[in-house]
Design a protein around this motif. Structure first.
Motif, PDB file in Angstrom:
ATOM      1  N   THR A  61       0.820  -1.210   0.000  1.00  0.00           N
ATOM      2  CA  THR A  61       0.000   0.000   0.000  1.00  0.00           C
ATOM      3  C   THR A  61       0.853   1.258   0.000  1.00  0.00           C
ATOM      4  O   THR A  61       0.548   2.237  -0.699  1.00  0.00           O
ATOM      5  CB  THR A  61      -0.937   0.009   1.220  1.00  0.00           C
TER       6      THR A  61
ATOM      7  N   ASN B 231       3.789   0.854  -3.521  1.00  0.00           N
ATOM      8  CA  ASN B 231       3.444   0.558  -4.905  1.00  0.00           C
ATOM      9  C   ASN B 231       3.051   1.817  -5.662  1.00  0.00           C
ATOM     10  O   ASN B 231       2.117   2.523  -5.274  1.00  0.00           O
ATOM     11  CB  ASN B 231       2.306  -0.467  -4.958  1.00  0.00           C
TER      12      ASN B 231
ATOM     13  N   GLY C 114       1.529   2.171  -8.361  1.00  0.00           N
ATOM     14  CA  GLY C 114       0.212   2.134  -8.977  1.00  0.00           C
ATOM     15  C   GLY C 114      -0.872   2.768  -8.132  1.00  0.00           C
ATOM     16  O   GLY C 114      -1.923   3.156  -8.646  1.00  0.00           O
ATOM     17  N   LEU C 115      -0.627   2.878  -6.827  1.00  0.00           N
ATOM     18  CA  LEU C 115      -1.617   3.482  -5.932  1.00  0.00           C
ATOM     19  C   LEU C 115      -1.314   4.948  -5.628  1.00  0.00           C
ATOM     20  O   LEU C 115      -1.993   5.554  -4.801  1.00  0.00           O
ATOM     21  CB  LEU C 115      -1.679   2.691  -4.619  1.00  0.00           C
TER      22      LEU C 115
ATOM     23  N   THR D  23      -6.654   5.113  -0.581  1.00  0.00           N
ATOM     24  CA  THR D  23      -6.740   3.667  -0.344  1.00  0.00           C
ATOM     25  C   THR D  23      -7.805   3.304   0.687  1.00  0.00           C
ATOM     26  O   THR D  23      -8.127   2.121   0.838  1.00  0.00           O
ATOM     27  CB  THR D  23      -5.384   3.103   0.106  1.00  0.00           C
TER      28      THR D  23
ATOM     29  N   LEU E 111      -4.540  -7.781  -4.025  1.00  0.00           N
ATOM     30  CA  LEU E 111      -3.485  -7.085  -4.759  1.00  0.00           C
ATOM     31  C   LEU E 111      -2.110  -7.396  -4.179  1.00  0.00           C
ATOM     32  O   LEU E 111      -1.147  -7.623  -4.928  1.00  0.00           O
ATOM     33  CB  LEU E 111      -3.733  -5.574  -4.736  1.00  0.00           C
TER      34      LEU E 111
ATOM     35  N   THR F 125       0.036  -6.268 -11.011  1.00  0.00           N
ATOM     36  CA  THR F 125      -0.929  -5.429 -10.292  1.00  0.00           C
ATOM     37  C   THR F 125      -1.187  -4.095 -10.980  1.00  0.00           C
ATOM     38  O   THR F 125      -2.232  -3.480 -10.751  1.00  0.00           O
ATOM     39  CB  THR F 125      -0.460  -5.170  -8.844  1.00  0.00           C
TER      40      THR F 125
ATOM     41  N   THR G 270      -4.351  -1.527 -10.952  1.00  0.00           N
ATOM     42  CA  THR G 270      -4.226  -0.152 -10.450  1.00  0.00           C
ATOM     43  C   THR G 270      -4.356   0.873 -11.572  1.00  0.00           C
ATOM     44  O   THR G 270      -4.853   1.976 -11.345  1.00  0.00           O
ATOM     45  CB  THR G 270      -2.901   0.048  -9.692  1.00  0.00           C
TER      46      THR G 270
ATOM     47  N   GLN H  82      -6.843   3.988 -11.459  1.00  0.00           N
ATOM     48  CA  GLN H  82      -6.406   5.349 -11.767  1.00  0.00           C
ATOM     49  C   GLN H  82      -7.314   5.982 -12.820  1.00  0.00           C
ATOM     50  O   GLN H  82      -7.708   7.147 -12.711  1.00  0.00           O
ATOM     51  CB  GLN H  82      -4.952   5.334 -12.267  1.00  0.00           C
TER      52      GLN H  82
END
Length: 215
Positions: free
Chosen positions: A22, A25, A27-28, A33, A44, A55, A59, A63
């Motif tokens: 979390t 990454n 992608g987040l 979150t 994930l 992943t 993600t 997005q």
């Protein structure tokens, strides 16, 4: 709400793994979150840790749904579930390379005998090879048409399929619940709903209060 430790154990992840994914990454980045269910974060994190799915395939979809960055998706647009008990929730496909053969199979109608697409493809390749022989032979030409051309055509038409990311809406914002395989009918719809309610219902009660199965 805390997830049953057996759920994390079943996916082979720990609280530390989830925190690392979390926080680290990319992608987040920029994503709230708190609107991702704890179960989705377990899924994930497990995919990231055990390298079962890229992943970023998921993600990137999140997005895009959050309006961050351009939409380059080659899958279908998000759609609401139409039938009970999932009516009120939404689904969107995500694509991963492991779904490639399934997409190629669908493109040429290979799952069932009722389609003549593959027969027509073979006839086309044979005719092209007779008229203008290639250096790779009919086998190479067929492989290219079957896989490369098939994939490109499906992607251009936004027909790539994979698995679902299921989400709901709470206070006019998306709430992302779980990754899920496709449903084959009403019985599996009920199984999916019951699993979502059990895993995410206490965390996002307002979402399930508007779902057909919760009425």
């Amino acid at each position: 709400m805390e997830l049953d430790p057996s759920v994390m154990a079943g996916f082979g992840v720990s609280e530390h793994d989830i925190q690392s994914f979390t926080e680290l990454n990319a992608g987040l980045a920029g994503i709230d979150t708190s609107r991702l269910s704890k179960f989705l974060l377990v899924q994930l994190t497990s995919a990231w840790k055990h390298r079962t799915i890229n992943t970023f395939a998921i993600t990137d979809v999140i997005q895009q749904l959050e309006g961050r960055g351009p939409n380059r998706s080659s899958t279908a647009k998000p759609r609401p579930f139409k039938h009970e008990p999932l009516r009120g929730l939404w689904k969107v496909h995500f694509f991963d390379p492991r779904f490639l053969m399934h997409n190629i199979s669908n493109q040429w109608g290979l799952p069932g005998p009722e389609s003549d697409k593959f027969d027509k493809l073979c006839a086309h390749v044979a005719a092209e090879e007779n008229e203008n022989p290639s250096t790779v032979g009919w086998q190479g030409r067929l492989a290219h048409e079957l896989v490369i051309e098939g994939y490109q055509d499906r992607a251009a038409k936004r027909k790539l399929t994979g698995e679902w990311l299921i989400f709901g809406v709470q206070e006019q914002k998306n709430v992302y619940l779980a990754l899920c395989t496709h449903s084959d009918g009403p019985e599996q719809d009920s199984e999916i709903y019951n699993a979502l309610l059990s895993l995410c219902g206490e965390e996002f009660p307002e979402v399930f209060a508007t779902v057909a199965g919760g009425e």
